[in-house]
Scaffold this active site. Sequence first.
Site, PDB file in Angstrom:
ATOM      1  N   HIS A 198       0.861  -1.185   0.000  1.00  0.00           N
ATOM      2  CA  HIS A 198       0.000   0.000   0.000  1.00  0.00           C
ATOM      3  C   HIS A 198       0.894   1.229   0.000  1.00  0.00           C
ATOM      4  O   HIS A 198       1.992   1.207   0.563  1.00  0.00           O
ATOM      5  CB  HIS A 198      -0.860  -0.011   1.269  1.00  0.00           C
ATOM      6  CG  HIS A 198      -1.926   1.045   1.298  1.00  0.00           C
ATOM      7  ND1 HIS A 198      -3.161   0.864   0.718  1.00  0.00           N
ATOM      8  CD2 HIS A 198      -1.942   2.289   1.830  1.00  0.00           C
ATOM      9  CE1 HIS A 198      -3.894   1.960   0.897  1.00  0.00           C
ATOM     10  NE2 HIS A 198      -3.179   2.840   1.576  1.00  0.00           N
ATOM     11  N   SER A 208      -7.251   4.048   8.784  1.00  0.00           N
ATOM     12  CA  SER A 208      -7.821   3.866   7.450  1.00  0.00           C
ATOM     13  C   SER A 208      -7.030   2.802   6.676  1.00  0.00           C
ATOM     14  O   SER A 208      -7.591   1.863   6.099  1.00  0.00           O
ATOM     15  CB  SER A 208      -7.796   5.221   6.713  1.00  0.00           C
ATOM     16  OG  SER A 208      -7.899   5.062   5.333  1.00  0.00           O
ATOM     17  N   LYS A 214      -8.262  -1.427   6.163  1.00  0.00           N
ATOM     18  CA  LYS A 214      -8.404  -1.992   4.798  1.00  0.00           C
ATOM     19  C   LYS A 214      -7.449  -3.167   4.596  1.00  0.00           C
ATOM     20  O   LYS A 214      -7.816  -4.190   4.035  1.00  0.00           O
ATOM     21  CB  LYS A 214      -8.023  -0.929   3.755  1.00  0.00           C
ATOM     22  CG  LYS A 214      -9.107   0.062   3.453  1.00  0.00           C
ATOM     23  CD  LYS A 214      -8.787   0.841   2.194  1.00  0.00           C
ATOM     24  CE  LYS A 214      -7.669   1.834   2.347  1.00  0.00           C
ATOM     25  NZ  LYS A 214      -8.026   3.153   2.773  1.00  0.00           N
ATOM     26  N   ARG A 271     -13.614  12.762   5.136  1.00  0.00           N
ATOM     27  CA  ARG A 271     -12.330  13.402   5.478  1.00  0.00           C
ATOM     28  C   ARG A 271     -11.848  14.253   4.313  1.00  0.00           C
ATOM     29  O   ARG A 271     -11.330  15.351   4.494  1.00  0.00           O
ATOM     30  CB  ARG A 271     -11.286  12.332   5.817  1.00  0.00           C
ATOM     31  CG  ARG A 271     -11.472  11.733   7.194  1.00  0.00           C
ATOM     32  CD  ARG A 271     -10.615  10.507   7.373  1.00  0.00           C
ATOM     33  NE  ARG A 271      -9.199  10.786   7.240  1.00  0.00           N
ATOM     34  CZ  ARG A 271      -8.283   9.891   6.856  1.00  0.00           C
ATOM     35  NH1 ARG A 271      -8.633   8.655   6.569  1.00  0.00           N
ATOM     36  NH2 ARG A 271      -7.025  10.228   6.760  1.00  0.00           N
ATOM     37  N   ASP A 305     -14.497   2.746   6.322  1.00  0.00           N
ATOM     38  CA  ASP A 305     -13.448   3.565   5.700  1.00  0.00           C
ATOM     39  C   ASP A 305     -13.968   4.276   4.456  1.00  0.00           C
ATOM     40  O   ASP A 305     -13.628   5.434   4.219  1.00  0.00           O
ATOM     41  CB  ASP A 305     -12.215   2.724   5.352  1.00  0.00           C
ATOM     42  CG  ASP A 305     -11.103   3.607   4.796  1.00  0.00           C
ATOM     43  OD1 ASP A 305     -10.644   4.502   5.535  1.00  0.00           O
ATOM     44  OD2 ASP A 305     -10.721   3.445   3.620  1.00  0.00           O
TER      45      ASP A 305
HETATM   46  N1  URA Z   1      -4.349   6.150   2.286  1.00  0.00           N
HETATM   47  C1  URA Z   1      -5.417   5.561   2.876  1.00  0.00           C
HETATM   48  O1  URA Z   1      -5.827   4.466   2.515  1.00  0.00           O
HETATM   49  N2  URA Z   1      -6.024   6.224   3.871  1.00  0.00           N
HETATM   50  C2  URA Z   1      -5.611   7.408   4.315  1.00  0.00           C
HETATM   51  O2  URA Z   1      -6.196   7.927   5.233  1.00  0.00           O
HETATM   52  C3  URA Z   1      -4.497   8.003   3.696  1.00  0.00           C
HETATM   53  C4  URA Z   1      -3.875   7.350   2.674  1.00  0.00           C
END
Ligand code: URA
Length: 427
Positions: A82, A183, A187, A168, A161
């Site tokens: 990620h 967040s 995930k 957000r 999320d």
């Molecule tokens: N990437 C994400 O998945 N969430 C965030 O809050 C910031 C970057």
Amino acid sequence: MNIKEIINKKRLGCELDRNEISYVIDGYVKGIIPDYQMSALLMAICTRGMTFFETLNLTDSMLHSGDILDLSSIDGIVVDKHSTGGIGDKVTLILAPLLASLDIKVAKMSGRGLGYTGGTIDKLESIPNFNVNLTEQEFIDEVNSIGMAITSPTTKIDVADKKIYSLRDATSTVESIPLIASSIMSKKLASNADIIVIDVKVGTGALIKNKKDAIKLSHYLMDIGSHYNKKVFCILTNMNQPLGYNIGNKLEVIEAMDALQGNGCKDLMEVVYSIASIIISEVRNISLDEACNLSIANINNGSAYNKFKEFVSSQNGDINNIKTNSKVVTVFSNKTGYINEIDAEKIGKLTLELGAGRISKEDTIDYDVGISLNKKVGDYVKEGDILARIYYNDKEIDINTFRGCFKYSQEKNKVDTIYGMIKCKDM
Ligand code: URA
């Protein structure tokens, strides 16, 4: 329990307990807590922060707001990667087939871009016919058959999320370490891979602007992972200039394809090889150097590119004759000297203005537009040299504003691409 009291408690800087956090997430997902109250709480979290335990409880409530993928039918260790979001970040498009070409399983659910940072799913969607909406079974089957799959998260994963992230984005509450950590980790835990590598981008074009915050975020991410017995590695990388040469969806796919054929830009490949090395050395129990050599070999011998083609065709995409359909303007330098800065955030915003991203969730993307840099930080440029090409359709940008993204000096600036790697404790 009462949402107004919870907002007030956080506004005063007090720690929320597990029940309060789960009450908020549950109530917000069910629509009982409205956006305006959730926004107030998010802003209080941004300004007052959260302890690690609050962040862990927040992650846990978000994780359980949806399904958790069952990857037990995938043979072997499954990895996921990620990025906290950057400009020109096409690393996944190169890294995933590279790892799969080395028999390492990559099961990746990716997001769309929001704001000025791009998303892998939008990039993949710029490939004609590419299917980004695999069912859970198709996703697992593809990982089992070709070693990798990249899809949009199903609507049932981390429902909290999805809702909170949009809010957000609309309320300027993205840049908060506990909110970013919860967040990402909710995930990633829902996607359920065994090893997770997070590329924490640091700099003007990133959510995290300095190394101190990047280190703090990395520890939150890894400690949350340890709590769930997941190995999380963080790599801190420079986002003070766009990564690689191209910014914009189709342009980035084209650059990734070039990189997979051995023609990658230096900074881009440094990030790819660093992340690949961490994962390969962990899965195969070999040194980082040995792992790096394996990845370089599979780029040079064409295996990684062949895997990319296999992946695209498994998801129905067509990369034959892929090219951008847009007008092009060439931008020449009006100065001489070493380039010592290319403002990543401004470049990201200009690319957004061209139509390469979404200003609001409902916007449609123009996949063909973007910017292709001809020079990077550290390059010597003479007046009249080509700085970049701008690919545009109906929206144009001001060339002088674009030129203003480049700063020059008479001495060459040394820039690091990789700031460091933080490894979770052995489990
Ligand atoms: N990437 C994400 O998945 N969430 C965030 O809050 C910031 C970057």
